[in-house]
Each structure stands twice: as C-alpha cells, then as structure tokens.
Design a protein around this motif. Sequence first.
Motif, mmCIF file in Angstrom:
data_model
loop_
_atom_site.group_PDB
_atom_site.id
_atom_site.type_symbol
_atom_site.label_atom_id
_atom_site.label_comp_id
_atom_site.label_asym_id
_atom_site.label_seq_id
_atom_site.Cartn_x
_atom_site.Cartn_y
_atom_site.Cartn_z
ATOM 1 N N VAL A 145 0.826 -1.201 0.000
ATOM 2 C CA VAL A 145 0.000 0.000 0.000
ATOM 3 C C VAL A 145 0.866 1.258 0.000
ATOM 4 C CG1 VAL A 145 -1.735 1.298 1.291
ATOM 5 C CG2 VAL A 145 -1.910 -1.191 1.125
ATOM 6 N N GLU A 182 1.946 0.306 8.121
ATOM 7 C CA GLU A 182 1.219 -0.684 7.319
ATOM 8 C C GLU A 182 1.367 -2.083 7.901
ATOM 9 O OE1 GLU A 182 1.206 -2.450 2.732
ATOM 10 O OE2 GLU A 182 2.096 -0.489 3.156
ATOM 11 N N ARG A 240 -2.961 -3.781 5.750
ATOM 12 C CA ARG A 240 -3.103 -2.956 4.549
ATOM 13 C C ARG A 240 -4.383 -2.134 4.539
ATOM 14 N NH1 ARG A 240 -1.167 -7.579 0.157
ATOM 15 N NH2 ARG A 240 1.030 -7.616 0.796
ATOM 16 N N LEU A 268 -4.521 1.968 4.852
ATOM 17 C CA LEU A 268 -5.077 2.782 3.769
ATOM 18 C C LEU A 268 -6.178 3.688 4.290
ATOM 19 C CD1 LEU A 268 -5.130 3.447 0.771
ATOM 20 C CD2 LEU A 268 -6.751 1.563 0.442
#
Length: 295
Positions: A90, A162, A167, A171
């Motif tokens: 990501v 992360e 992930r 995000l």
Amino acid sequence: MSDRDPGVPPGATGGGPWSGGPAGPPVCPRHPEREAYVRCQRCGRPTCPECQREAPVGVQCVDCVAEARRQAPTVRTALGGTARGGRPVVTYALIAACVLAYALQLASGGVVTGLFSLATPLVATEPYRLLTSAFLHSTGSLLPFHLLLNMYVLFLTGPALEQLFGRGRFLALYLLSALGGSVAFTLVQGLLGSPGVAVGASGAVFGLFGALVVLRRRFPGGVRSIGVVLAINLALGFLIPGIAWEAHLGGLAVGAGVAAVLSRTARQPRAQLVALAAVVVALALLAAVAAAVAA
C-alpha cells in the motif's frame, strides 16, 4: 473397511485416470498429457515438475499447497493487522500514485492541477477535490521538492504503520487523514473569507505523524524522536509562506484519532468498522459545513 486417508482422491492409488496401471503410465491431473511418476505427499496424486512444490518432507502438488494456505490460521499483529511480511504494498502504491499524478500535472500543462486541486470555492459542487488534491503537488519550482519531501516521509513512516495496522486499516488511516487535512483547510479559509487553493499529501503525511505519536505513547520506545521531527515540520508550516498549515493540523488530528481508535479496538473488527464509519460521517458533515462556509 478401508483405512485409506479420506483426503486422498479415489484414483490416487489406482482408481483414476492419472493413476496409470493397465491404461498407461500415471499422468498429472492438471496436465493429463504429461507423465508424472512423483506423487504428492499429502493427497497421493501424481504431479508433474511444473505442479510440484517443495515441502518439509518430500513434494506436494500445487493444489494441496493452496489448500494448506487457505486453512492456515491468520497471524495478527499487536494492533490487529494481518502479519503478511514482505513489501509494504500500500505504501509503494500510494507513492506511485502521487508520482504518476505529478507526471500528469506536468504533461497536461496545469490542466490536471486545475481540475483536481483543492479550490475552496468549488468544494461545494465538486467535493471530490477534498481527496484528489492529496495526490497532487506543487509544480512551481524546477525540482519537485514538495513531492520529494512528502514521499520521503511516507517512505519512512508508511511501512511500519502498514505492518502494524494491516493494509486495509493503513489505507483507511492515510485517506481519512488526507480528507481531514482538506476539510480543515477549507473550513479555515472559508472562515477567513479568503478563497484558497491547495495541493499535496501533507495532510495525510501529518496523519501518519499523529498515528506514530499515539503508538509512541502506547508502546514507549517503539518510535523515537518523532516529537522533534513533528515539531520542526509544524513550525515550518507557520514560518514559510504558502504552506497550508491548516491541512497539517487537520491531518494530524484525524490521524491521531483514527490510530487511537484502531489501537484500542485491535481485537474487535466490528467495533473498528463502526468507529471508522463514524469518522467518515463526521468528516463528511464537516466537509459539508466547510463547503458552505467557503461558498
């Protein structure tokens, strides 16, 4: 009564088209045109070299390896993220998106910047600018200092966060921080009565700073010297003209808040979803207010 492993297909020991016998040599179930004299240690079926996977003992077929991965328990980090290891996908994707957007800004001669930057008078009718502006950067100088600085900080802080959050949560942290920074900029500029234009991932980056501050308090010694770096960056926003300090503060506050929620509900997926949904709704309401004030 048979004592054969029930997980072995009926033809693995002589009853299927891949087993050989009077009909011919054994063949790979996935590639019937290939002869295969090596059998999977798990299911007993013949497997060709392309379908063989090394196992702790002997060889397994690709189907059994995939099944074992699906059945393996999910390993979680201390903050509830899936422990994947490997590259921070990501983080690298966000950096690539910003670099690509910068290239499009240059190639379009400013058209992309005009369409997707955070122009406060236009937020009421084009709310997507609150998020798209976080992927654009200033093109006013010969060297992309703005882009390089933000991407450098993202490269330094992103992989660790992360890995800790996973992930999806990382995000969400990044995008909500970016949105929080844009909302704060729009609201302040609207209250001041001065239509402003802003671009940059600074709000999102400061959201990562905020998350690191929360984690530092939760895990003492885990993140060092973050306070000094944060103080310097905040000071620069007020000392250097043209920097959107409003976005810095907004992203910092949202990032710290989201990280606090995620860290305190690490083992409660439903609670995390509810909390993140509440953050989204709150930011949407603030965005509406900010757009009305700016208009």
